[in-house]
Design a protein around this motif. Structure first.
Motif, PDB file in Angstrom:
ATOM      1  N   GLN A   1      -0.050   2.415  -5.389  1.00  0.00           N
ATOM      2  CA  GLN A   1      -0.920   3.555  -5.106  1.00  0.00           C
ATOM      3  C   GLN A   1      -1.611   4.041  -6.373  1.00  0.00           C
ATOM      4  OE1 GLN A   1       1.552   6.331  -2.964  1.00  0.00           O
ATOM      5  NE2 GLN A   1       1.308   5.194  -1.042  1.00  0.00           N
TER       6      GLN A   1
ATOM      7  N   LEU B   1       0.809  -1.214   0.000  1.00  0.00           N
ATOM      8  CA  LEU B   1       0.000   0.000   0.000  1.00  0.00           C
ATOM      9  C   LEU B   1       0.847   1.271   0.000  1.00  0.00           C
ATOM     10  CD1 LEU B   1      -2.773  -1.088   2.519  1.00  0.00           C
ATOM     11  CD2 LEU B   1      -2.873  -1.127   0.024  1.00  0.00           C
TER      12      LEU B   1
ATOM     13  N   LEU C   1      -4.570   1.905  -6.675  1.00  0.00           N
ATOM     14  CA  LEU C   1      -5.582   2.329  -5.703  1.00  0.00           C
ATOM     15  C   LEU C   1      -6.324   3.577  -6.184  1.00  0.00           C
ATOM     16  CD1 LEU C   1      -3.666   1.787  -2.342  1.00  0.00           C
ATOM     17  CD2 LEU C   1      -5.460   0.349  -3.330  1.00  0.00           C
TER      18      LEU C   1
END
Length: 92
Positions: free
Chosen positions: A54, A48, A57
């Motif tokens: 990222q 993460l 995400l």
């Protein structure tokens, strides 16, 4: 003295099957769903913090917001792309 790098773990069933089963996710790991068939992967939470993850995400946030249809984190990319990105993270 050796050490183990965190590795991606591939579940042997699809996300729809996972919803009907109680599946343990090891401590410090996270389950994500990837690709058209929503294949379930268990990844280290350390991913993460990685810029390449990222980016994934951010794509997930743009596509799904915070309402993920599978109840878990859905990553909107192909399995091949996901495995390529996570294989590079494994090598770090």
């Amino acid at each position: 003295m050796g050490f183990r790098l965190p590795a991606i773990r591939r579940a042997s069933f699809t996300a729809s099957q996972a919803a009907s089963r109680s599946v343990e996710v090891p401590k410090s790991f996270l389950a994500v769903y990837v690709g058209e068939k929503q294949k379930r992967f268990v990844i280290p939470i350390s991913y993460l913090n990685q810029p390449s993850f990222q980016d994934l995400l951010s794509q997930a946030e743009e596509e799904f917001g915070y309402d993920h249809p599978m109840g878990g984190l859905t990553i909107p990319c192909s399995e091949d792309v996901f495995q390529h990105i996570t294989s590079r993270l494994n090598g770090q």
